[in-house]
Design an enzyme around this catalytic site. Structure first.
Site, PDB file in Angstrom:
ATOM      1  N   GLY A  45      74.144  77.478  18.343  1.00 23.05           N
ATOM      2  CA  GLY A  45      72.732  77.747  18.082  1.00 23.05           C
ATOM      3  C   GLY A  45      71.885  76.837  18.946  1.00 23.05           C
ATOM      4  N   GLN A  50      64.554  72.397  22.146  1.00 24.74           N
ATOM      5  CA  GLN A  50      65.647  71.545  22.628  1.00 24.74           C
ATOM      6  C   GLN A  50      65.766  71.571  24.149  1.00 24.74           C
ATOM      7  OE1 GLN A  50      68.656  73.188  19.635  1.00 24.74           O
ATOM      8  NE2 GLN A  50      69.361  71.098  19.907  1.00 24.74           N
ATOM      9  N   CYS A  93      74.915  68.536  16.392  1.00 22.50           N
ATOM     10  CA  CYS A  93      73.656  68.974  17.003  1.00 22.50           C
ATOM     11  C   CYS A  93      73.695  68.620  18.486  1.00 22.50           C
ATOM     12  CB  CYS A  93      72.479  68.277  16.328  1.00 22.50           C
ATOM     13  SG  CYS A  93      70.885  68.715  17.049  1.00 22.50           S
ATOM     14  N   LEU A  94      73.372  69.585  19.346  1.00 16.90           N
ATOM     15  CA  LEU A  94      73.408  69.328  20.788  1.00 16.90           C
ATOM     16  C   LEU A  94      72.406  68.256  21.202  1.00 16.90           C
ATOM     17  CD1 LEU A  94      73.761  73.001  22.112  1.00 16.90           C
ATOM     18  CD2 LEU A  94      75.564  71.287  21.834  1.00 16.90           C
ATOM     19  N   HIS A 135      69.589  75.088  10.421  1.00 18.31           N
ATOM     20  CA  HIS A 135      69.589  73.954  11.356  1.00 18.31           C
ATOM     21  C   HIS A 135      68.579  74.204  12.489  1.00 18.31           C
ATOM     22  CE1 HIS A 135      71.766  70.658  13.639  1.00 18.31           C
ATOM     23  NE2 HIS A 135      71.092  71.245  14.610  1.00 18.31           N
ATOM     24  N   GLU A 136      68.599  75.417  13.047  1.00 23.69           N
ATOM     25  CA  GLU A 136      67.677  75.736  14.158  1.00 23.69           C
ATOM     26  C   GLU A 136      66.246  75.884  13.650  1.00 23.69           C
ATOM     27  OE1 GLU A 136      69.043  75.151  16.841  1.00 23.69           O
ATOM     28  OE2 GLU A 136      71.101  75.371  16.130  1.00 23.69           O
ATOM     29  N   HIS A 139      64.712  72.606  13.618  1.00 31.73           N
ATOM     30  CA  HIS A 139      64.272  72.217  14.968  1.00 31.73           C
ATOM     31  C   HIS A 139      62.886  72.805  15.260  1.00 31.73           C
ATOM     32  CE1 HIS A 139      67.569  70.016  16.758  1.00 31.73           C
ATOM     33  NE2 HIS A 139      68.440  70.968  16.508  1.00 31.73           N
TER      34      HIS A 139
HETATM   35 NI    NI Z   1      70.503  70.840  16.556  1.00 32.41          NI
END
Ligand code: NI
Length: 169
Positions: A45, A50, A93-94, A135-136, A139
């Protein structure tokens, strides 16, 4: 094009994103970049902020996660219509390379969002895809997974992340 993924504590990650007015060629290009960047980083995701674009867009592709049915979506201006149940999952998380945190989420959601054609669609998400969506969605609201844990758990996660960052430097 694979874009650079911004990492915590970049200020754009703490800023709520803006609604998308018109879905044009630029937005199409951005979504393409988001998928390429997400696949390159082996994520499931990604939120537009991001990669530095403060817009309410997320992409999801749970295909690599074998234990859940594959869900691949572009969600523009997503909204949650209903939520139920709860599920705990250890998330990565990236934007926090190397860190994992156990977070409690809703187990099942009904959400609506526009797709790239501009059509508004409703989706039922359950289990892993619902976790990724939440989660997204965080963000897009300028929240990250460490904001979903409190007290000592949050402290430990931030300390671990600081250590990981130092090792990298
Ligand atoms: Ni994330």
């Amino acid at each position: 094009m694979v874009r650079k993924i911004l990492t915590f504590p970049h200020p754009i990650l703490k800023t709520p994103t803006k609604e998308v007015d018109v879905i044009d060629k630029e937005i199409e290009g951005l979504v393409r970049d988001m998928f390429e960047t997400m696949y390159h980083a082996e994520g499931v995701g990604l939120a537009a902020n991001q990669i530095g674009e403060s817009l309410r867009i997320m992409v999801i592709d749970t295909t690599p996660k074998k234990e859940s049915p594959p869900v691949k979506l572009v969600l523009i201006n997503p909204e949650v219509l209903s939520k139920e149940g709860s599920i705990k999952y250890t998330e990565g998380c990236l934007s926090f390379p190397g860190l994992t945190v156990e977070v409690e989420r809703f187990r099942k959601l009904v959400v609506k969002a526009k797709d790239l054609t501009g059509e508004e669609k409703v989706y039922e998400l359950e289990g892993f895809p619902a976790i990724v969506f939440q989660h997204e969605m965080d963000h897009l609201m300028g929240i990250t997974f460490i904001d979903r844990v409190n007290g000592i758990k949050r402290r430990l996660a931030l300390d671990k992340y600081a250590k990981l960052q130092k090792q990298k430097a």
